[in-house]
Enzyme design. Sequence first.
Site, mmCIF file in Angstrom:
data_model
loop_
_atom_site.group_PDB
_atom_site.id
_atom_site.type_symbol
_atom_site.label_atom_id
_atom_site.label_comp_id
_atom_site.label_asym_id
_atom_site.label_seq_id
_atom_site.Cartn_x
_atom_site.Cartn_y
_atom_site.Cartn_z
ATOM 1 N N GLU A 183 -22.598 28.924 35.176
ATOM 2 C CA GLU A 183 -21.174 29.298 35.201
ATOM 3 C C GLU A 183 -20.995 30.750 35.612
ATOM 4 O OE1 GLU A 183 -18.826 28.011 31.879
ATOM 5 O OE2 GLU A 183 -17.087 29.194 32.495
ATOM 6 N N ASP A 214 -20.161 18.416 24.882
ATOM 7 C CA ASP A 214 -20.539 19.748 24.419
ATOM 8 C C ASP A 214 -20.807 19.761 22.921
ATOM 9 O OD1 ASP A 214 -20.748 21.748 26.359
ATOM 10 O OD2 ASP A 214 -18.567 21.905 26.568
ATOM 11 N N ASP A 260 -16.053 21.558 25.523
ATOM 12 C CA ASP A 260 -15.348 22.214 24.419
ATOM 13 C C ASP A 260 -14.173 23.024 24.959
ATOM 14 O OD1 ASP A 260 -16.799 24.250 25.535
ATOM 15 O OD2 ASP A 260 -17.755 24.918 23.676
ATOM 16 N N SER A 261 -13.970 22.997 26.290
ATOM 17 C CA SER A 261 -12.726 23.513 26.872
ATOM 18 C C SER A 261 -11.534 22.714 26.350
ATOM 19 C CB SER A 261 -12.779 23.462 28.407
ATOM 20 O OG SER A 261 -13.211 22.192 28.846
ATOM 21 N N GLU A 290 -25.034 25.660 25.192
ATOM 22 C CA GLU A 290 -24.991 26.953 25.877
ATOM 23 C C GLU A 290 -26.128 27.858 25.397
ATOM 24 O OE1 GLU A 290 -21.158 28.792 25.461
ATOM 25 O OE2 GLU A 290 -20.093 27.064 26.293
ATOM 26 N N LYS A 335 -24.472 18.799 25.830
ATOM 27 C CA LYS A 335 -24.642 20.061 26.562
ATOM 28 C C LYS A 335 -24.655 21.199 25.540
ATOM 29 C CE LYS A 335 -21.278 21.940 29.341
ATOM 30 N NZ LYS A 335 -21.003 23.232 28.667
HETATM 31 O O1 KIV Z 1 -16.254 23.140 28.276
HETATM 32 C C1 KIV Z 1 -16.282 23.001 29.506
HETATM 33 O O2 KIV Z 1 -15.341 22.486 30.127
HETATM 34 C C2 KIV Z 1 -17.435 23.492 30.226
HETATM 35 C C3 KIV Z 1 -17.377 23.527 31.721
HETATM 36 C C4 KIV Z 1 -16.487 24.590 32.185
HETATM 37 C C5 KIV Z 1 -18.717 23.607 32.330
HETATM 38 O O3 KIV Z 1 -18.397 23.863 29.633
#
Ligand code: KIV
Length: 271
Positions: free
Chosen positions: A189, A90, A51-52, A122, A120
């Site tokens: 992280e 994510d 989600d980056s 969090e 993924k």
């Molecule tokens: O969203 C992302 O890129 C991440 C990584 C930094 C692990 O969660």
Amino acid sequence: MSVESTVRAVTTLRLTEMKQRGEKIAMLTSYDYSMAKIVDATGIDVILVGDSAANVMAGYETTLPITLDEMIYHARSVVRATKRALVVVDLPFGTYQGNSKVALDSAVRIMKETEADAIKMEGGEEILESVQRILTAGIPIMGHLGLTPQSIHKFGTYNVRAKEEVEAAKLVRDAHLLEEAGCFACVLEKIPAALATRVSQELRIPTIGIGAGAGCDGQVLVIHDMLGINKGFSPRFLRRYADLDTVITGAVSQYIDDVKSLDFPNEKEQY
Ligand code: KIV
């Protein structure tokens, strides 16, 4: 094409085996077809549709605004390009916290509409019910502990997490809960290296570190950061492997000069 040939070479089981034999796992983000194609061809183990994307693709300050539909768009593009790597996507903010039925619906949408391999999420204990419900549906989950950017407004900063004993103890507990629930891996992280090493040694599942030191079972970076496209972000943990900002600026400036000076296109570049 046979059914077998559509299965990617890297599986969640393979990542566990890599940990068992001490082979480090390399993971990078990608968000679009062209980049994922290049990254996959290198032999990378895992591609994360992070989600980056909210930051590096859309220019948002935090990861919070990106939607499930937008993540699905990015993930479909990456999956179309990826033949070998495990593709993890994510679950974005607001699509799994607080309601395990909503969480399952979000995870199912990702798996059905993108054909990615895993998701993924969090968080630890606070999202455990959602984690368990999604795992019951047969969807593999990579956990994410330590600095969890979707909670930035709770933390208030992007500083190193779990430096104090209470938070470190919670992180260790959460890591075990995620493993016991059945997660296949866990991102750690921006936490102290000694803590990440301890967690990595205690867990059977692989840990993937970002700013968590060399004791993790693998490493992940955001591709725009490591290629030097996003130069405004320079944390200590980031190693830059290229300076694409300079390369792109040079190429685009040269193109502008060539167009303005009538050098481009030349006779061979026209029909
Ligand atoms: O969203 C992302 O890129 C991440 C990584 C930094 C692990 O969660």
